[in-house]
Design a protein around this motif. Structure first.
Motif, short mmCIF file in Angstrom:
data_model
loop_
_atom_site.label_atom_id
_atom_site.label_comp_id
_atom_site.label_asym_id
_atom_site.label_seq_id
_atom_site.Cartn_x
_atom_site.Cartn_y
_atom_site.Cartn_z
N GLN A 27 0.79 -0.54 -0.10
CA GLN A 27 -0.63 -0.04 -0.14
C GLN A 27 0.70 1.35 0.08
O GLN A 27 0.78 2.14 -0.82
CB GLN A 27 -0.73 0.17 1.45
CG GLN A 27 -2.19 1.28 1.16
CD GLN A 27 -2.83 1.39 0.53
OE1 GLN A 27 -3.17 0.72 -0.74
NE2 GLN A 27 -2.97 2.77 -0.02
N LYS A 45 2.32 1.66 -3.63
CA LYS A 45 0.61 2.09 -4.28
C LYS A 45 1.25 3.94 -3.60
O LYS A 45 1.01 4.41 -5.07
CB LYS A 45 0.00 1.80 -3.63
CG LYS A 45 -0.04 0.64 -4.69
CD LYS A 45 -1.52 -0.57 -4.31
CE LYS A 45 -1.38 -1.43 -5.41
NZ LYS A 45 -2.68 -3.00 -5.13
N SER A 65 -7.92 8.35 -5.85
CA SER A 65 -8.17 7.27 -5.38
C SER A 65 -8.21 6.19 -6.75
O SER A 65 -7.45 4.56 -6.85
CB SER A 65 -10.27 7.23 -5.54
OG SER A 65 -10.73 8.29 -6.28
N ASP A 66 -8.19 6.57 -8.15
CA ASP A 66 -8.18 5.96 -9.19
C ASP A 66 -7.22 5.39 -9.83
O ASP A 66 -6.53 4.61 -9.68
CB ASP A 66 -8.74 7.03 -10.79
CG ASP A 66 -10.39 6.27 -10.65
OD1 ASP A 66 -10.96 5.79 -9.64
OD2 ASP A 66 -11.24 7.67 -11.16
N LYS A 72 -5.60 2.83 -7.12
CA LYS A 72 -6.25 1.67 -7.41
C LYS A 72 -5.49 1.11 -8.85
O LYS A 72 -5.31 -0.01 -8.63
CB LYS A 72 -8.42 1.94 -8.24
CG LYS A 72 -8.73 0.05 -7.87
CD LYS A 72 -9.78 0.82 -8.75
CE LYS A 72 -11.14 -0.58 -8.51
NZ LYS A 72 -12.31 -0.21 -8.71
N TYR A 73 -4.93 1.95 -10.08
CA TYR A 73 -4.54 1.45 -10.94
C TYR A 73 -3.40 1.82 -11.71
O TYR A 73 -3.26 0.38 -11.90
CB TYR A 73 -5.84 1.40 -12.28
CG TYR A 73 -6.90 1.02 -11.72
CD1 TYR A 73 -7.51 0.38 -12.90
CD2 TYR A 73 -7.44 2.82 -12.23
CE1 TYR A 73 -9.00 -0.38 -11.62
CE2 TYR A 73 -9.04 2.40 -11.88
CZ TYR A 73 -9.76 0.84 -12.01
OH TYR A 73 -10.96 0.78 -11.55
N ASP A 121 0.32 -1.91 -9.35
CA ASP A 121 0.07 -3.88 -10.34
C ASP A 121 1.24 -4.44 -9.90
O ASP A 121 2.05 -4.13 -10.52
CB ASP A 121 -0.80 -3.72 -10.98
CG ASP A 121 -1.22 -5.55 -10.82
OD1 ASP A 121 -1.99 -5.56 -10.01
OD2 ASP A 121 -0.71 -6.28 -11.74
#
Length: 433
Positions: free
Chosen positions: A229, A232, A250-251, A254-255, A258
């Motif tokens: 986390q 990210k 937030s997007d 999330k993306y 990875d």
């Protein structure tokens, strides 16, 4: 078969029936497709000022000769044929002829390293770094943003603390008598990594991104939720600092980053550099050769992601928007590095350092026995280029040998002259290096 129509019934070959088998035609068929795509790339990127110094290197690929005369070789079973003495451009990003050779060489290197590391008990993880983007975004700006963010991410203190100084780098420096002064022992130590830059185009525009194969000593990072986390969050912070600050955080969280392991790594390496399926089972080959059989024209702005060579395939079918996108891509990516290995990693696995142009110039070991068919003189080669029949000539050489080529050359002066036929014996130094 097209060559049979051209030659009539006079040209005979003991391998003619064999050459007509679909399986044996595939190498030649693929060559024809790549020459078609390359010719389109040449026309898209040609600088009409006529200044040789301003031309992209792909414009002379498999046209210019290393010396006078052009030998043609064929597989004795009729399955393939090739030109020798042609110069290559080594433009892995934009040349459909050089790209497969370069990417396959790179794929084999990555595969060798990952297999050996797994044998040693290590683990390979695949990290993907990407950014949000919109259709109106300029490809140069998006590429600069994601590249700058990647540099910031690599040099972040927490990232360095997580992965530590690459073990292979430490070993290489020690072997050279120049040990690393401030070695960092990471909480998730890695031997090193291979970073690949890739790009696609879709409904939201250009999508440059990085795939990073990480050679880890274990795969504990996959289950370390707090560290993952934090990585990210740092990646998002780096994107914002690099200029990608107009999207929802937030997007981006999330993306943006990875991380996967196991079969995902193997699947990525297996597909590395290979042409993907385009749309509903249509490959580049279909896009180039089967346009008339489709019910409707594929919309390049539909809900799909296309590789640059798929765009080039659309352009070959006459889609001007795809041609413009391919040129935009070529301007932005020519000269960019496709793959980066951290220092010492190639040494660790015994992999030689070879640049793209060297790879494209390497003569591949023939898979089957070959024979010399014929030598073309400069005037004959010029006629081949003027009529844009390089692939057709190879098809005939493979299927019918010397008699077929002689018959083809006798008929060639009557063929339409669709191109200039210009070539050089010495490769010009273009500005697109």
């Amino acid at each position: 078969m097209a060559s049979a129509h051209l030659l009539g019934s006079s040209a005979k070959s003991p391998n003619q029936k064999e050459a007509q088998k679909p399986k044996q035609q595939m190498p030649i068929f693929a060559k024809r497709l790549r020459y078609d795509l390359q010719r389109k790339a040449m026309s898209i990127l040609w600088d009409h000022s006529g200044d040789t110094e301003r031309q992209h290197r792909v414009c002379s690929c498999h046209r210019n000769l290393s010396s006078d005369g052009l030998p043609i070789y064929r597989a004795v079973d009729g399955s393939n044929a090739r030109f020798a003495n042609v110069q290559t451009c080594g433009s892995g990003w934009v040349c459909p002829v050089c790209n497969p050779k370069i990417t396959e060489h790179r794929r084999e290197d990555i595969y060798k390293a990952t297999v050996e590391w797994n044998k040693q008990g290590g683990k390979c993880l695949l990290m993907t770094l990407t950014t949000e983007h919109e259709n109106a975004d300029n490809i140069v700006e998006v590429l600069e943003e994601v590249s700058k963010a990647q540099d910031l991410f690599t040099n972040d203190k927490f990232v360095k603390k997580t992965f530590g100084t690459a073990t292979a780098t430490v070993m290489q420096r020690e072997a050279k008598g120049r040990p690393v002064k401030e070695q960092i022992h990471g909480t998730h130590q890695r031997l090193g990594y291979i970073r690949s830059l890739e790009v696609t185009h879709g409904v939201n525009g250009w999508h440059p991104h990085f795939h990073i194969v990480m050679f880890m000593h274990d795969d504990s990072l996959l289950t370390d939720g707090s560290t993952l986390q934090r990585l990210k969050e740092i990646w998002v912070k780096c994107l914002i600092k690099a200029g990608a600050d107009k999207f929802k955080i937030s997007d981006m969280l999330k993306y943006g980053l990875d991380l996967r392991g196991g079969d995902y790594v193997a699947d990525y390496i297996m597909k590395f550099g290979r042409e993907p399926i385009a749309v509903n089972g249509w490959t580049i080959a279909h896009e180039v050769t089967k346009a008339n059989s489709k019910n409707q024209t594929r919309n390049i702005n539909g809900d799909w992601h296309y590789t640059p060579f798929q765009l080039l395939g659309f352009a070959t079918n006459g889609e001007e928007a795809a041609a413009a996108l391919f040129k935009e891509f070529a301007l932005a990516f020519t000269g960019k590095r496709m793959n980066y290995w951290t220092n010492g990693l190639k040494d660790y696995f015994g992999i030689n350092e070879v640049d793209d142009e060297e790879i494209s110039q390497e003569a591949a070991e023939p898979e089957v026995e070959e024979e010399l068919v014929i030598y073309l003189n400069p005037e004959e080669w010029k006629q081949v280029l003027q009529s844009n029949t390089r692939a057709e000539l190879l098809e005939i050489a493979a299927a019918f040998g010397k008699d077929g080529v002689i018959d083809f050359l006798e008929r060639l002066p009557d063929r339409p002259k669709t191109h200039s036929g210009h070539y050089d014996v010495a490769k010009p130094k273009g500005i697109w290096q």
